[in-house]
Design an enzyme around this catalytic site. Structure first.
Site, PDB file in Angstrom:
ATOM      1  N   HIS A 101       9.784  -5.772   0.217  1.00  0.00           N
ATOM      2  CA  HIS A 101       9.096  -4.971   1.244  1.00  0.00           C
ATOM      3  C   HIS A 101       8.624  -3.604   0.751  1.00  0.00           C
ATOM      4  CE1 HIS A 101       9.736  -8.028   4.112  1.00  0.00           C
ATOM      5  NE2 HIS A 101      10.894  -7.655   4.614  1.00  0.00           N
ATOM      6  N   HIS A 175       7.281  -5.313  10.974  1.00  0.00           N
ATOM      7  CA  HIS A 175       8.599  -5.952  10.896  1.00  0.00           C
ATOM      8  C   HIS A 175       9.397  -5.785  12.183  1.00  0.00           C
ATOM      9  CE1 HIS A 175      12.290  -7.436   8.981  1.00  0.00           C
ATOM     10  NE2 HIS A 175      11.559  -7.758   7.933  1.00  0.00           N
ATOM     11  N   GLU A 309       6.367 -12.134  10.568  1.00  0.00           N
ATOM     12  CA  GLU A 309       5.750 -11.259   9.581  1.00  0.00           C
ATOM     13  C   GLU A 309       4.471 -11.910   9.052  1.00  0.00           C
ATOM     14  OE1 GLU A 309       8.950 -10.129   6.747  1.00  0.00           O
ATOM     15  OE2 GLU A 309      10.284 -10.934   8.311  1.00  0.00           O
TER      16      GLU A 309
END
Length: 345
Positions: A101, A175, A309
């Site tokens: 991420h 997220h 996502e």
């Protein structure tokens, strides 16, 4: 429709968008973190349907990435390295030997420049950021904007756009952990999900894609006609077990013009519809969410939220045949995901 602004901890701003139906969306300019989405249930009671901390200070670290903008690359990059145009780039290893991420200094920990706006039937904020060449190990200076727009149709529209002055890798997402029960009244076991995906991506024991795509037929990964998330949470299948008893997998969406995912929760009557022009998404059922975090409506525990996502696949950096995360120099990156909320029954 209106926008309210509040100072948080003398360093951030909290924006709250309100439409004519009373739906509200709140988010920080820090990380673009969505802290609250309040929508009605079938009894017209407004309740929050995303996970967020009780104490805003907890967002400084935010290891679970609650509500945040993820970038430059959402997901896991194997061995924290990749090669493009015959040059190898090394990134920060922030999950075992891998990169997750965007790393420790990813977009989820950036204070974004915010520009509120309002039209006759929308209200929103444009968040802007310049990520410099080499930042986090990524090539190219990337100028990016993420716009949050709330409509009177109870739609939250997320628009992502940007360009880099060098060929680079990029796929962004949000997220948020959704729980349509409202105010964390229950886990997400009973959430009914429908999405048109014939294949998902196999994971190894470190949750890294193996490069193999698996047909969803006759598995708990077949959501084409809808199923409850409990099917995968309770499944003894190898792939559900690898993901710590649930889902943390990339689903390749069928090649249709507009991808639509539907999520329903019968007790509240809430329905969330997700529309995106991304080629796939990671669905994560918060299998490893720890117990006892102080959230706005109570303590955290596994399976308290589900993430959708929407993104391309970082597996494309190491394997053929996956949606690419490479963008060329001066190529416009332009993606959209829309979360719509309604009531059924």
């Amino acid at each position: 429709m209106k926008i309210d602004t509040q100072e948080i901890l003398n360093k951030w701003k909290l924006y709250t968008l309100t439409n004519d139906n009373g739906m509200t969306v709140s988010f920080l300019n820090f990380g673009g973190i969505i802290t609250d989405i309040s929508v009605p249930n079938r009894h017209n009671q407004l309740e929050n349907v995303v996970l967020g901390y009780k104490d805003y200070l907890d967002y400084e670290k935010n290891p679970n990435f609650f509500g945040a903008i993820i970038g430059r690359v959402a997901g896991r990059i194997q061995d924290a390295s990749y090669t493009i145009e015959n040059q190898t780039y090394t990134l920060v290893s922030n999950e075992g030997g891998h990169h997750l991420h965007g790393g420790d200094g990813g977009f989820h920990q950036v204070v974004w420049q915010a520009s509120p706006f309002q039209t006759a039937d929308t209200v929103g904020v444009k968040l802007s950021h310049k990520s410099l060449d080499g930042e986090g190990g990524y090539p190219g200076t990337f100028e990016v904007a993420v716009t949050y727009t709330l409509t009177n149709n109870n739609e939250l529209i997320l628009n992502y756009s940007g360009t880099s002055d060098k060929t680079t890798v990029l796929t962004m997402t949000n997220h948020s952990y959704f729980n349509l029960n409202g105010n964390l009244a229950d886990t997400i076991h009973n959430h009914h999900v429908t999405m048109k995906s014939d294949e998902y991506v196999e994971l190894n024991s470190e949750l890294i894609p193996t490069g193999k795509k698996i047909d969803v037929s006759n598995t708990p990964f077949d959501f084409r006609n809808g199923r409850e998330l409990v099917d995968g949470i309770n499944s003894l299948s190898e792939q559900n077990s690898v993901a710590n008893h649930g889902y943390d997998h990339y689903f390749i969406l069928n090649q249709i013009q507009q991808h639509i995912i539907s999520v329903k929760e019968d007790i509240s009557g809430r329905v969330m519809t997700i529309k995106t022009n991304q080629p796939g998404l990671v669905m994560y059922t918060s299998n490893t969410l720890e117990d006892g975090l102080e959230l706005a409506e109570g303590k955290s525990k596994p399976y308290l939220g589900v993430c959708f996502e929407t993104q391309a696949s970082p597996a494309s950096l190491h394997h053929e045949g996956f949606p690419s995360v490479i963008i060329k120099a001066n190529e416009l990156y332009e993606k959209q995901t829309v979360f719509s909320f309604s009531i059924e029954g």
